[in-house]
Design a protein around this motif. Sequence first.
Motif, mmCIF file in Angstrom:
data_model
loop_
_atom_site.group_PDB
_atom_site.id
_atom_site.type_symbol
_atom_site.label_atom_id
_atom_site.label_comp_id
_atom_site.label_asym_id
_atom_site.label_seq_id
_atom_site.Cartn_x
_atom_site.Cartn_y
_atom_site.Cartn_z
ATOM 1 N N UNK A 52 -3.692 -21.363 8.807
ATOM 2 C CA UNK A 52 -5.240 -21.733 9.149
ATOM 3 C C UNK A 52 -5.495 -21.889 10.594
ATOM 4 N N UNK A 53 -4.148 -21.889 11.297
ATOM 5 C CA UNK A 53 -4.422 -22.171 12.831
ATOM 6 C C UNK A 53 -4.704 -23.718 13.295
ATOM 7 N N UNK A 54 -4.640 -24.482 12.334
ATOM 8 C CA UNK A 54 -5.143 -25.870 12.726
ATOM 9 C C UNK A 54 -3.859 -26.801 13.478
ATOM 10 N N UNK A 55 -2.868 -26.238 13.062
ATOM 11 C CA UNK A 55 -1.520 -27.075 13.803
ATOM 12 C C UNK A 55 -0.674 -25.658 14.303
ATOM 13 N N UNK A 56 0.288 -26.118 15.166
ATOM 14 C CA UNK A 56 1.141 -25.147 15.520
ATOM 15 C C UNK A 56 2.691 -25.776 15.487
ATOM 16 N N UNK A 57 3.402 -24.887 14.934
ATOM 17 C CA UNK A 57 4.878 -25.543 14.616
ATOM 18 C C UNK A 57 5.977 -24.807 15.603
ATOM 19 N N UNK A 67 -1.246 -30.787 16.553
ATOM 20 C CA UNK A 67 -2.396 -30.088 16.266
ATOM 21 C C UNK A 67 -3.068 -29.300 17.420
ATOM 22 N N UNK A 68 -3.786 -28.307 16.968
ATOM 23 C CA UNK A 68 -4.267 -27.348 18.007
ATOM 24 C C UNK A 68 -5.766 -27.753 18.244
ATOM 25 N N UNK A 69 -6.201 -27.233 19.376
ATOM 26 C CA UNK A 69 -7.727 -27.397 19.705
ATOM 27 C C UNK A 69 -8.723 -26.928 18.420
ATOM 28 N N UNK A 70 -8.297 -25.953 17.754
ATOM 29 C CA UNK A 70 -9.068 -25.619 16.730
ATOM 30 C C UNK A 70 -8.892 -26.706 15.707
ATOM 31 N N UNK A 71 -7.735 -27.303 15.467
ATOM 32 C CA UNK A 71 -7.498 -28.378 14.455
ATOM 33 C C UNK A 71 -8.586 -29.605 14.673
ATOM 34 N N UNK A 72 -8.557 -30.057 16.017
ATOM 35 C CA UNK A 72 -9.294 -30.982 16.439
ATOM 36 C C UNK A 72 -10.811 -30.993 16.335
ATOM 37 N N UNK A 73 -11.046 -29.595 16.445
ATOM 38 C CA UNK A 73 -12.680 -29.445 16.396
ATOM 39 C C UNK A 73 -12.960 -28.794 14.969
ATOM 40 N N UNK A 121 -22.572 -31.717 4.036
ATOM 41 C CA UNK A 121 -22.471 -33.162 4.651
ATOM 42 C C UNK A 121 -21.273 -33.491 5.676
ATOM 43 N N UNK A 122 -20.247 -32.668 5.074
ATOM 44 C CA UNK A 122 -18.942 -32.881 5.896
ATOM 45 C C UNK A 122 -18.859 -31.866 7.098
ATOM 46 N N UNK A 123 -19.814 -30.905 7.107
ATOM 47 C CA UNK A 123 -19.818 -30.056 8.108
ATOM 48 C C UNK A 123 -20.114 -30.835 9.580
ATOM 49 N N UNK A 124 -20.571 -31.734 9.170
ATOM 50 C CA UNK A 124 -21.288 -32.742 10.554
ATOM 51 C C UNK A 124 -19.766 -33.561 11.267
ATOM 52 N N UNK A 125 -18.833 -33.521 10.443
ATOM 53 C CA UNK A 125 -17.666 -34.455 10.925
ATOM 54 C C UNK A 125 -16.509 -33.713 11.228
ATOM 55 N N UNK A 126 -15.985 -33.847 12.522
ATOM 56 C CA UNK A 126 -14.945 -33.151 12.901
ATOM 57 C C UNK A 126 -13.366 -33.993 12.492
ATOM 58 N N UNK A 127 -12.395 -33.334 12.616
ATOM 59 C CA UNK A 127 -11.368 -34.151 12.668
ATOM 60 C C UNK A 127 -10.841 -35.161 13.595
ATOM 61 N N UNK A 128 -11.204 -34.667 14.739
ATOM 62 C CA UNK A 128 -10.908 -35.755 15.785
ATOM 63 C C UNK A 128 -12.044 -37.085 15.646
ATOM 64 N N UNK A 129 -13.159 -36.756 15.025
ATOM 65 C CA UNK A 129 -13.768 -37.985 14.973
ATOM 66 C C UNK A 129 -13.360 -38.873 13.929
ATOM 67 N N UNK A 130 -12.611 -38.372 12.934
ATOM 68 C CA UNK A 130 -12.028 -39.343 11.878
ATOM 69 C C UNK A 130 -11.106 -40.489 12.350
#
Length: 149
Positions: A52-57, A67-73, A121-130
Amino acid sequence: MRLNSFSDVSLRILMVLCVAPEADLSTTRELADAVGTPYNHVSKAVLKLRQMGLIEAFRGRSGGVRITAAGRNATVGGVLRILSDHSDVAQCHGSMGDCPLMPACGLRGVLNHAREAFYVSLDQVTISSLSEPPTSGPITVTLNTSRVH
């Protein structure tokens, strides 16, 4: 709404990686320990999150994931839409055959609409904010319980 275990583990992995220093790499074993989930489940989630491009290995002896920038956002709603199994919320088809109410039933559509509202409702919440510390909340106060005479 209830998350399936794969989505739950995937979100927890993203949260753990989000608070790790950006230069650090985490192994799949370390992630499994951190989220309290068997290694096999975590390795499958890591593979999907990488796709999904959310992490890099990174492979090799000093390899791992971050985590990638895309994963954080990424938003929680967006991640869950991809990771969910997309089965109907209502069980209209079963081992005993189709529900006899299917031709005139509105429940299936209403429940699928509710699931989408859950994602919205969860589209307002980013991974980084969790993983951010709360900006406000209870303040810890220590009281002296010894008596003064």
